[in-house]
Design a protein around this motif. Structure first.
Motif, mmCIF file in Angstrom:
data_model
loop_
_atom_site.group_PDB
_atom_site.id
_atom_site.type_symbol
_atom_site.label_atom_id
_atom_site.label_comp_id
_atom_site.label_asym_id
_atom_site.label_seq_id
_atom_site.Cartn_x
_atom_site.Cartn_y
_atom_site.Cartn_z
ATOM 1 N N GLY A 48 48.897 -57.725 28.030
ATOM 2 C CA GLY A 48 50.110 -57.847 28.835
ATOM 3 C C GLY A 48 49.824 -58.695 30.054
ATOM 4 N N VAL A 49 50.708 -59.658 30.309
ATOM 5 C CA VAL A 49 50.566 -60.486 31.513
ATOM 6 C C VAL A 49 51.614 -60.032 32.510
ATOM 7 N N ASN A 50 51.153 -59.500 33.631
ATOM 8 C CA ASN A 50 52.096 -58.988 34.616
ATOM 9 C C ASN A 50 52.485 -60.090 35.596
ATOM 10 N N GLY A 101 42.354 -43.258 18.630
ATOM 11 C CA GLY A 101 43.466 -43.660 17.775
ATOM 12 C C GLY A 101 44.643 -44.209 18.549
ATOM 13 N N LEU A 102 44.402 -44.528 19.833
ATOM 14 C CA LEU A 102 45.450 -45.135 20.658
ATOM 15 C C LEU A 102 45.323 -46.650 20.619
ATOM 16 N N ASP A 103 46.453 -47.351 20.671
ATOM 17 C CA ASP A 103 46.432 -48.766 21.015
ATOM 18 C C ASP A 103 46.326 -48.865 22.530
ATOM 19 N N ALA A 104 45.943 -50.034 23.007
ATOM 20 C CA ALA A 104 45.860 -50.234 24.456
ATOM 21 C C ALA A 104 46.561 -51.529 24.833
ATOM 22 N N LEU A 105 47.411 -51.435 25.850
ATOM 23 C CA LEU A 105 48.000 -52.626 26.456
ATOM 24 C C LEU A 105 47.080 -53.004 27.608
#
Ligand SMILES: O=C(O)c1ccccc1NCC(=O)[C@H](O)[C@H](O)COP(=O)(O)O
Length: 308
Positions: free
Chosen positions: A232-234, A207-211
């Motif tokens: 995400g773009v680091n 139930g977690l979102d993930a970046l």
């Protein structure tokens, strides 16, 4: 279980249910024949075959941190346990119109050393008052001054979704994130490689979102193939710590051209409103740590940074 004798780590059994084995000797390893990664649709929610994660391929500063985290979680119970859906969703918080701010509770870093002796909850409340849409909390202890309590305190005291920011190398770290109340966890393609898809499925199971974080075109392709919903773009190369603010616009454009319709986050190196001009109208959100955490007034710093 399968032994490997280079410096690979091998998962066997289902995820949840995988085992983490740091290799010792020097005979054939799965790297030679290419690692095998079962696809999510092959396993109906649990990996049925074997996965090899070769963390020794991670270079530089990042490689050293990852090696420490592998040891930290060696022998941890890999079972994910029951789903525990977060009530506050990171994805929804970032998908609103305009450029959202993920403000980071960051007490130290390899590139800066000590940044500020933040009280995590006080910092998060200040960020919330300053207009942040979500809070990122570092839980890595040696280089970033983070811990579980920091995340728990933030989750318990603010109304925003919180991201567990760590170097995930083991499914137990996802279970912890859910147990500690996080809405999301960071998954780094530079660390997890093709296994990103399995960890993404593990996060979603809980139930977690993930970046899902990337730094170059090849990693972006892996994130897209994995089915990431938040990418995400680091701008920071985590092997050299060099920052290039052109990386995010370049890869965000590429993701959109590839048809990605999810959430895109530009990460690292943003200090002034002018720094954000390259991602305004492109990114859905920016993730900012050092420049906010090191400021005298965190609420004002958050507000001023995002001012148009
Ligand atoms: O920040 C570092 O020095 C660092 C070194 C090695 C691995 C990860 C590192 N940082 C993680 C991040 O990318 C940032 O915490 C995050 O994107 C915020 O960046 P910034 O605003 O530049 O602090």
């Amino acid at each position: 279980m399968r032994a490997c004798n280079c410096s690979c780590v091998i998962w066997t059994g289902p995820l949840p249910g995988a085992r983490l084995i740091p290799a010792q000797a020097n005979t054939a390893c799965a790297r030679q024949g290419g690692p095998r990664y079962p696809r999510p649709h092959d396993r109906g929610g649990a990996v049925k075959s074997e996965t090899t994660l070769d963390f020794s391929r991670v270079p530089g500063v990042l490689g050293r941190i990852v090696a420490e985290r592998v040891v930290d979680y060696q022998g941890a119970d890999p079972a994910l346990g029951e789903p525990w859906p977060a009530a506050r969703r990171l994805e929804a918080a970032l998908a609103a119109p305009g450029l959202a701010l993920i403000a980071e509770v960051k007490r130290a870093s390899p590139s800066q050393g000590a940044i500020a002796p933040l009280d995590p909850l006080a910092a998060a409340l200040a960020y919330q008052a300053g207009g942040a849409a979500a809070i990122s909390v570092l839980t890595e202890p040696r280089h970033f001054g983070g811990d579980a309590q920091a995340l728990r305190d933030v989750v318990g005291g603010v109304t925003l979704p919180a991201l567990r920011k760590d170097f995930v190398v083991h499914p137990a770290m996802l279970r912890e994130a859910a147990d500690w109340g996080a809405s999301a966890a960071l998954l780094m393609v530079s660390v997890l490689g093709e296994a990103t898809a399995e960890f993404l499925e593990g996060a979603h199971h809980l139930g977690l979102d993930a970046l899902v974080e990337v730094h170059d075109e090849r990693e972006l392709d892996v994130a897209l193939a994995a089915g990431a919903r938040i990418i995400g773009v680091n701008n920071r190369d985590l092997t050299t710590l060099h920052i290039d603010l052109e990386v995010s616009p370049r890869l965000i454009r590429r993701a959109r051209e590839a048809g990605f319709a999810g959430v895109l986050v530009a990460e690292s190196g943003y200090r002034t409103p002018a720094d954000l001009t390259g991602v305004r109208g492109l990114a859905d959100a920016v993730l900012v740590g050092t420049s906010l955490a090191g400021s005298a007034n965190l609420e004002r710093a958050a507000r001023d940074l995002m001012a148009l």
